[in-house]
Design a protein around this motif. Structure first.
Motif, short mmCIF file in Angstrom:
data_model
loop_
_atom_site.label_atom_id
_atom_site.label_comp_id
_atom_site.label_asym_id
_atom_site.label_seq_id
_atom_site.Cartn_x
_atom_site.Cartn_y
_atom_site.Cartn_z
N ILE A 23 0.82 -1.21 0.00
CA ILE A 23 0.00 0.00 0.00
C ILE A 23 0.86 1.27 0.00
O ILE A 23 0.42 2.33 -0.45
N GLU A 24 2.09 1.17 0.48
CA GLU A 24 2.96 2.34 0.51
C GLU A 24 3.33 2.81 -0.90
O GLU A 24 3.50 4.01 -1.14
N TYR A 25 3.46 1.86 -1.84
CA TYR A 25 3.74 2.25 -3.23
C TYR A 25 2.62 3.13 -3.77
O TYR A 25 2.86 4.12 -4.47
N HIS A 26 1.37 2.78 -3.44
CA HIS A 26 0.24 3.60 -3.89
C HIS A 26 0.26 4.97 -3.23
O HIS A 26 0.07 5.99 -3.90
N LEU A 27 0.47 5.00 -1.93
CA LEU A 27 0.46 6.28 -1.21
C LEU A 27 1.53 7.22 -1.75
O LEU A 27 1.28 8.42 -1.96
N GLU A 28 2.71 6.69 -2.00
CA GLU A 28 3.80 7.53 -2.53
C GLU A 28 3.49 8.01 -3.94
O GLU A 28 3.72 9.18 -4.28
N ALA A 29 2.94 7.12 -4.77
CA ALA A 29 2.62 7.50 -6.16
C ALA A 29 1.47 8.52 -6.20
O ALA A 29 1.49 9.45 -7.01
N LEU A 30 0.48 8.34 -5.34
CA LEU A 30 -0.63 9.29 -5.30
C LEU A 30 -0.17 10.66 -4.82
O LEU A 30 -0.54 11.69 -5.37
N ALA A 31 0.66 10.67 -3.78
CA ALA A 31 1.19 11.94 -3.27
C ALA A 31 2.01 12.65 -4.35
O ALA A 31 1.88 13.87 -4.55
N LYS A 32 2.82 11.90 -5.06
CA LYS A 32 3.63 12.47 -6.13
C LYS A 32 2.77 13.06 -7.23
O LYS A 32 3.13 14.06 -7.87
N ALA A 33 1.59 12.46 -7.45
CA ALA A 33 0.69 12.93 -8.51
C ALA A 33 -0.22 14.07 -8.03
O ALA A 33 -1.05 14.56 -8.80
N GLY A 34 -0.08 14.48 -6.77
CA GLY A 34 -0.84 15.61 -6.28
C GLY A 34 -2.11 15.27 -5.52
O GLY A 34 -2.87 16.16 -5.16
N PHE A 35 -2.33 13.99 -5.25
CA PHE A 35 -3.49 13.60 -4.44
C PHE A 35 -3.12 13.73 -2.97
O PHE A 35 -2.12 13.15 -2.53
N THR A 36 -3.91 14.47 -2.22
CA THR A 36 -3.58 14.69 -0.81
C THR A 36 -4.60 14.08 0.14
O THR A 36 -4.28 13.82 1.30
N ASP A 37 -5.82 13.87 -0.33
CA ASP A 37 -6.87 13.30 0.53
C ASP A 37 -7.16 11.88 0.08
O ASP A 37 -7.68 11.66 -1.02
N ILE A 38 -6.85 10.93 0.95
CA ILE A 38 -6.96 9.51 0.61
C ILE A 38 -7.93 8.84 1.58
O ILE A 38 -7.84 9.02 2.79
N VAL A 39 -8.83 8.03 1.02
CA VAL A 39 -9.74 7.21 1.83
C VAL A 39 -9.31 5.75 1.66
O VAL A 39 -9.05 5.30 0.54
N ILE A 40 -9.20 5.03 2.75
CA ILE A 40 -8.84 3.61 2.71
C ILE A 40 -9.92 2.81 3.43
O ILE A 40 -10.23 3.09 4.59
N ASN A 41 -10.51 1.83 2.73
CA ASN A 41 -11.45 0.95 3.43
C ASN A 41 -10.69 -0.28 3.91
O ASN A 41 -9.63 -0.63 3.38
N HIS A 42 -11.20 -0.94 4.91
CA HIS A 42 -10.54 -2.15 5.40
C HIS A 42 -11.53 -3.02 6.14
O HIS A 42 -12.58 -2.55 6.61
N ALA A 43 -11.20 -4.30 6.24
CA ALA A 43 -12.03 -5.25 6.99
C ALA A 43 -11.10 -6.20 7.74
O ALA A 43 -10.86 -6.04 8.93
N TRP A 44 -10.52 -7.17 7.02
CA TRP A 44 -9.64 -8.16 7.64
C TRP A 44 -8.40 -7.50 8.24
O TRP A 44 -7.62 -6.86 7.54
N LEU A 45 -8.25 -7.62 9.56
CA LEU A 45 -7.08 -7.07 10.28
C LEU A 45 -6.88 -5.58 9.99
O LEU A 45 -5.75 -5.07 9.97
N GLY A 46 -7.99 -4.89 9.79
CA GLY A 46 -7.91 -3.48 9.39
C GLY A 46 -7.25 -2.57 10.42
O GLY A 46 -6.66 -1.55 10.06
N GLU A 47 -7.32 -2.95 11.69
CA GLU A 47 -6.71 -2.12 12.72
C GLU A 47 -5.20 -2.04 12.52
O GLU A 47 -4.57 -1.03 12.88
N GLN A 48 -4.61 -3.08 11.92
CA GLN A 48 -3.17 -3.03 11.63
C GLN A 48 -2.86 -1.97 10.58
O GLN A 48 -1.82 -1.30 10.64
N ILE A 49 -3.75 -1.83 9.60
CA ILE A 49 -3.54 -0.83 8.55
C ILE A 49 -3.58 0.57 9.16
O ILE A 49 -2.71 1.41 8.90
N GLU A 50 -4.59 0.81 10.01
CA GLU A 50 -4.69 2.14 10.64
C GLU A 50 -3.49 2.41 11.54
O GLU A 50 -2.95 3.52 11.56
#
Length: 224
Positions: A34-61
């Motif tokens: 997921i870090e590859y996406h976050l870095e690529a999105l930030a580089k492209a000018g996206f600053t507001d990101i929504v992430i959904n999660h279910a399985w072990l989602g607390e680890q993602i947060e």
């Protein structure tokens, strides 16, 4: 434009790695997927990101936090039970707002330049398509004709949906909360000529199995 990363999958085909780690946090090339996406999105000018999660989602947060270390602001859309792609996006609409937004599957790896999607949307959806991969050789999801997408047809030059798209909230008009797939909504919009597309020629891997995770690792190692 806001962006959403779909990260609610359980990753059953990637066990045992995903028994105790959510698939978006699996590592490749020394980084979480997921870090590859976050870095690529930030580089492209996206600053507001929504992430959904279910399985072990607390680890993602816990791992990503509010996103400051990536130069973005992250909001989370937790799902008690997985809502599938359509239901997951529908639940997150209040966080995404009234304007078209980018969506990317959390379990792909790509070098696609997201800046190409920072343009006005024509219709209700724009999908990035790729050549049919080895694990989906003769299938194909849709075909392109003069930048307009149509449902797959025999004899057509069908392509595979990359999991990268821009969607208008209007695509979800009439939907109700709960689990449902995205594909029927896309096909309904296609029938009205409301879905455009592009054929990506860059690198893309659907990281759905341990073998394909190894492919990403090999690509990244070669890149270094």
């Amino acid at each position: 434009m806001k962006a959403m990363i779909l990260a609610a999958g359980k990753g059953e085909r990637m066990r045992p790695l995903t028994l105790h780690t959510p698939k978006p946090l699996v590592q490749a090339g020394g980084k979480r997927l997921i870090e590859y996406h976050l870095e690529a999105l930030a580089k492209a000018g996206f600053t507001d990101i929504v992430i959904n999660h279910a399985w072990l989602g607390e680890q993602i947060e816990s791992y990503l936090g509010a996103g400051a270390q990536y130069g973005v602001r992250i909001c989370y859309s937790p799902e008690g039970e997985p809502l599938e792609t359509g239901g997951g996006i529908f639940q997150a609409l209040p966080l995404l707002g009234d304007e078209p937004f980018l969506v990317v599957n959390g379990d792909i790896w790509t070098d696609y330049d997201f800046t190409q999607l920072q343009r006005p949307l024509q219709g209700q959806a724009h999908l990035v398509m790729v050549d049919n991969p080895a694990h989906h050789p003769s299938g194909g999801d849709f075909y392109l004709k003069q930048d307009v997408l149509h449902d797959a047809a025999p004899g057509a030059d069908n392509l595979t949906f990359s999991g990268i798209s821009v969607l208008d909230p209007k695509l979800f008009a009439g939907c109700s909360a709960g689990a449902f797939k995205l594909a029927p909504l896309l096909r309904a919009a296609m029938a009205k000529g409301l879905v455009t597309g592009e054929h990506m020629k860059g690198r893309w891997i659907d990281v759905g199995t341990l073998e394909r995770l190894a492919q990403v690792e090999t690509l990244l190692t070669a890149g270094h």
